[in-house]
Motif scaffolding. Structure first.
Motif, PDB file in Angstrom:
ATOM      1  N   ARG A  91      32.360 -45.186  12.698  1.00  0.00           N
ATOM      2  CA  ARG A  91      32.374 -46.576  12.225  1.00  0.00           C
ATOM      3  C   ARG A  91      32.387 -46.659  10.695  1.00  0.00           C
ATOM      4  O   ARG A  91      32.566 -47.725  10.127  1.00  0.00           O
ATOM      5  N   ILE A  92      32.205 -45.540  10.031  1.00  0.00           N
ATOM      6  CA  ILE A  92      32.264 -45.561   8.561  1.00  0.00           C
ATOM      7  C   ILE A  92      33.725 -45.566   8.126  1.00  0.00           C
ATOM      8  O   ILE A  92      34.490 -44.665   8.447  1.00  0.00           O
ATOM      9  N   ASP A 103      30.112 -40.661  10.964  1.00  0.00           N
ATOM     10  CA  ASP A 103      30.126 -41.655  12.033  1.00  0.00           C
ATOM     11  C   ASP A 103      31.498 -42.324  12.013  1.00  0.00           C
ATOM     12  O   ASP A 103      32.009 -42.649  10.951  1.00  0.00           O
ATOM     13  N   VAL A 112      24.805 -42.324   6.247  1.00  0.00           N
ATOM     14  CA  VAL A 112      25.392 -42.660   7.544  1.00  0.00           C
ATOM     15  C   VAL A 112      24.465 -43.593   8.315  1.00  0.00           C
ATOM     16  O   VAL A 112      24.879 -44.628   8.838  1.00  0.00           O
ATOM     17  N   LYS A 139      28.940 -53.578   7.077  1.00  0.00           N
ATOM     18  CA  LYS A 139      27.634 -53.268   6.486  1.00  0.00           C
ATOM     19  C   LYS A 139      27.814 -52.162   5.463  1.00  0.00           C
ATOM     20  O   LYS A 139      28.743 -51.350   5.555  1.00  0.00           O
ATOM     21  N   THR A 190      25.299 -47.703   9.088  1.00  0.00           N
ATOM     22  CA  THR A 190      25.685 -48.081  10.459  1.00  0.00           C
ATOM     23  C   THR A 190      24.585 -48.760  11.259  1.00  0.00           C
ATOM     24  O   THR A 190      24.877 -49.513  12.180  1.00  0.00           O
ATOM     25  N   GLU A 191      23.333 -48.491  10.943  1.00  0.00           N
ATOM     26  CA  GLU A 191      22.246 -48.905  11.846  1.00  0.00           C
ATOM     27  C   GLU A 191      22.126 -50.413  12.022  1.00  0.00           C
ATOM     28  O   GLU A 191      21.623 -50.879  13.044  1.00  0.00           O
ATOM     29  N   ALA A 224      30.602 -49.576   6.563  1.00  0.00           N
ATOM     30  CA  ALA A 224      30.823 -49.359   7.995  1.00  0.00           C
ATOM     31  C   ALA A 224      31.283 -50.651   8.638  1.00  0.00           C
ATOM     32  O   ALA A 224      30.908 -51.739   8.209  1.00  0.00           O
ATOM     33  N   ASN A 225      32.140 -50.519   9.633  1.00  0.00           N
ATOM     34  CA  ASN A 225      32.675 -51.699  10.325  1.00  0.00           C
ATOM     35  C   ASN A 225      32.498 -51.571  11.830  1.00  0.00           C
ATOM     36  O   ASN A 225      32.596 -50.486  12.384  1.00  0.00           O
ATOM     37  N   GLN A 226      32.251 -52.711  12.446  1.00  0.00           N
ATOM     38  CA  GLN A 226      32.218 -52.769  13.910  1.00  0.00           C
ATOM     39  C   GLN A 226      32.669 -54.174  14.263  1.00  0.00           C
ATOM     40  O   GLN A 226      31.978 -55.135  13.940  1.00  0.00           O
ATOM     41  N   LEU A 230      24.689 -52.618  12.007  1.00  0.00           N
ATOM     42  CA  LEU A 230      25.917 -53.258  12.504  1.00  0.00           C
ATOM     43  C   LEU A 230      25.562 -54.116  13.712  1.00  0.00           C
ATOM     44  O   LEU A 230      24.761 -53.707  14.555  1.00  0.00           O
TER      45      LEU A 230
END
Lengths: 446, 160
Positions: free
Chosen positions: A139-140, A137, A211, A187, A215-216, A180-182, A218
């Motif tokens: 975002r990772i 992903d 993954v 997270k 990410t889930e 992971a970032n957004q 964020l």
């Protein structure tokens, strides 16, 4: 371990007529590989072996152990155990386990190809997982750590009572943890795969788990405080079961430290709740043919249709209540036995997690909890932990939430278990269970 | 010095990480025993005392919780999210410590909570403890004075 077994046999045969003697020996070899940014950060091989000797004379127990298979050290441990017994306070219930005639269930806990995989292949596997997780992903941003580990262990118990047991098992796992970032939000999430050996590792499963979990959530927000239905993911159910199982040790109950003390035969959970401790289930990480006193492991039904059936006993706690051991002694060579769960399993129901969620108007799906060791009191049953997951609105998974606590008491949670799913997940711990839905949980957020 | 006047000035380092980043060592490589590899760990970590009388901090708080004792907790070092269990806590109502609270959890994010500290007492003390990380436990010391955090989430219990 033939040499050492021969020595143990001689020690048993040479026991004095007034003493009971038990020799416990075990050996394990563990390999642990940590990969970070495509390189090996650490590679550890650890061999651990040792012998524990218990001597019982006139109700006095002496115990000593040594971290070696060397004959001189073992004989020294025997003499120390004899010496220690002289200082012990007599206890009418003290003694070794008596063979109970129950035949061990044949279990296949060893991967015949365990030694086939080379260190290079194991490193490559960990690197591959790191890569799959990173590319899974956009975002990772980082893989914090990726581990491969395997362990081979064997052991035996011999005693003057006629106990003679052997155990052998292999185990391998991979795990990874990702960041992971957004926007400003960060997270983390982890995934793993476990098997009896290298060949059984499922990288796809581990990578997709990492993954998804990283990410889930964020963009999660603090939820508003209220009372609602909480759906626990199988991993969370397993944590809950481990707490319940620990309180079902006869040792805890006899010392007045169990929330289930004096409740045998009572309804302690909803009528759907069927809890077993079953080390004869080969899929369980804690599967074993023998317990820590050399008795054949068996399935113990702890809670049946919500009614408390039994506690878990070793021979000492069983003798105190004039009953037989449930073959639940747990120990290593360096400790004396104490009863506890090995393979807790909550019997699955028929619904999928989606079907359970579909019936909930206002609830949460909990994906991870934190602070369990400080937030749960296994004696009173008070339960208060940090939680993250998703809000459930009118039967649908809605937005993610974070920084909330959920609380209740274990007793209320067991009684309030309104649904049990079909999706049991086998985990690298002492417990396994499916999704469960629990009503009347307190959610604290803003 | 890690944080000076609220500004992050340095991290903790072991030999490995300092060599990689070409940064001076700080002597924080620690291990549980011969069976473990060293990693970067805290030793005695403390926050300097402030000027305020702890009594005044409480008496100037209209509504809050006074936490006398924590039972341990868990921190996600990547995100800073934490939970800490309370084993002795009381309500503060109109500047007075009142009802004791059942054991519960405090939850929040480390960096956010640090920036919400609005009072620091003059009653500094150190407490010994054990810190667990990656399967290794080491002895640590922690020190601070009475602190006030202007807002924080606290867990309720079924009967609260």
């Amino acid at each position: 371990m033939p040499d050492i077994e021969e020595l143990a046999r001689r020690i048993i045969d040479d026991a004095k007529t007034n003493e009971e003697v038990e020799v416990v020996a075990s050996r394990s070899v563990e390999t642990e590989i940590r990969v970070y940014e495509k390189e090996v950060e650490s590679l550890t091989r650890a061999e651990s072996k040792g012998v524990g000797i218990r001597v019982v004379v006139d109700g006095r127990v002496g115990f000593a152990h040594c971290g070696s298979f060397d004959e001189e050290s073992i004989r020294e441990a025997l003499e120390s155990a004899r010496d220690n017994a002289r200082f012990a306070t007599p206890d009418e219930f003290a003694g070794l386990a008596e063979p109970d005639g129950i035949t061990p269930t044949p279990l296949d806990l060893v991967d015949p190809d365990f030694h086939r995989a080379s260190t290079e292949e194991k490193i490559a596997l960990a690197k591959e997982l790191e890569k799959m997780a990173l590319l899974g992903d956009s975002r990772i941003s980082k893989i914090e750590s990726t581990d491969y580990a395997d362990v081979e262990s064997e052991g035996f118990i011999l005693s003057t009572k006629g106990i003679k047991s052997h155990t052998r098992a292999t185990f391998a796992y991979v795990s990874a943890s990702a960041v992971a970032n957004q926007g400003d939000d960060t997270k983390t999430g982890g995934g793993y795969s476990v098997a009896r050996g290298f060949g059984g590792i499922d990288l796809e499963k581990a990578a997709s788990d990492v993954v998804k979990r990283a990410t889930e959530l964020l963009g999660a927000e603090k939820p508003s405080s209220r009372r609602l239905v909480a759906v626990l993911d199988p991993r969370i159910t397993a944590t809950l079961l481990a707490i319940v199982g620990g309180s079902l040790s006869a040792d805890s109950a006899q010392k007045g430290r169990s929330m289930f003390g004096n409740r045998l035969g009572e309804e302690v959970a909803s009528s759907r709740f069927d809890l077993m401790d079953d080390p004869t289930e080969p899929l369980a990480r804690g599967a074993s043919q023998f317990d820590g006193e050399g008795l054949a492991c068996r399935r113990n039904h702890l809670i049946k249709d919500g009614v408390l059936q039994t506690f878990l006993y070793d021979s000492y706690t069983a003798r105190k209540e004039n009953r037989t051991s449930t073959a639940s002694a747990t120990r290593g060579y360096s400790s004396t036995p104490s009863p506890g769960p090995m393979a807790l399993i909550l019997r699955p129901g028929t619904k999928s997690q989606d079907e359970i969620v579909a019936e909930i108007t206002d609830g949460i799906l909990i994906r991870s909890i934190s602070g369990v060791h400080s937030g749960v009191n296994p004696i009173s049953g008070d339960f208060s932990v940090g939680a993250e997951g998703f809000l459930i609105k009118n039967g649908q998974i809605a937005s993610p939430f974070k920084e909330a606590t959920i609380s209740s008491t274990i007793q209320k949670m067991l009684m309030g278990t309104v649904e049990i799913g079909s999706d049991i997940e086998w985990l690298p711990g002492i417990s396994a269970g499916p999704t469960v839905a629990i009503e009347e949980m307190n959610l604290s957020g803003v | 010095m890690l944080i000076e006047d609220g500004v992050l000035v340095d991290y903790m380092w072991d030999r490995n990480r300092s060599a990689k980043s070409d940064h001076p060592q700080s002597g924080n490589g620690r291990r549980q025993s011969y069976k473990h590899l060293p990693m970067v760990r805290m030793t005695n970590t403390y926050m300097l005392a402030g000027q305020e009388d702890p009594e005044n901090i409480i008496s100037s708080t209209p509504k809050g919780v006074y936490v006398a004792k924590l039972s341990g907790g868990q921190v996600n070092t990547a995100t800073g999210d934490f939970v800490f269990g309370t084993s002795e806590a009381y309500l503060i109502e109109n500047g007075k410590i009142t009802t004791p609270l059942r054991d519960t959890n405090l939850i929040g994010n480390g960096p956010e909570i640090l920036s919400l500290i609005d009072a620091v007492g003059n009653d500094f003390s150190m407490t010994p403890g054990t810190c667990g990380k990656d399967g290794q436990s080491v002895s640590v010391g922690c020190g601070q004075a009475t602190l006030r955090v202007s807002q924080m989430t606290i867990g309720g219990t079924a009967d609260a």
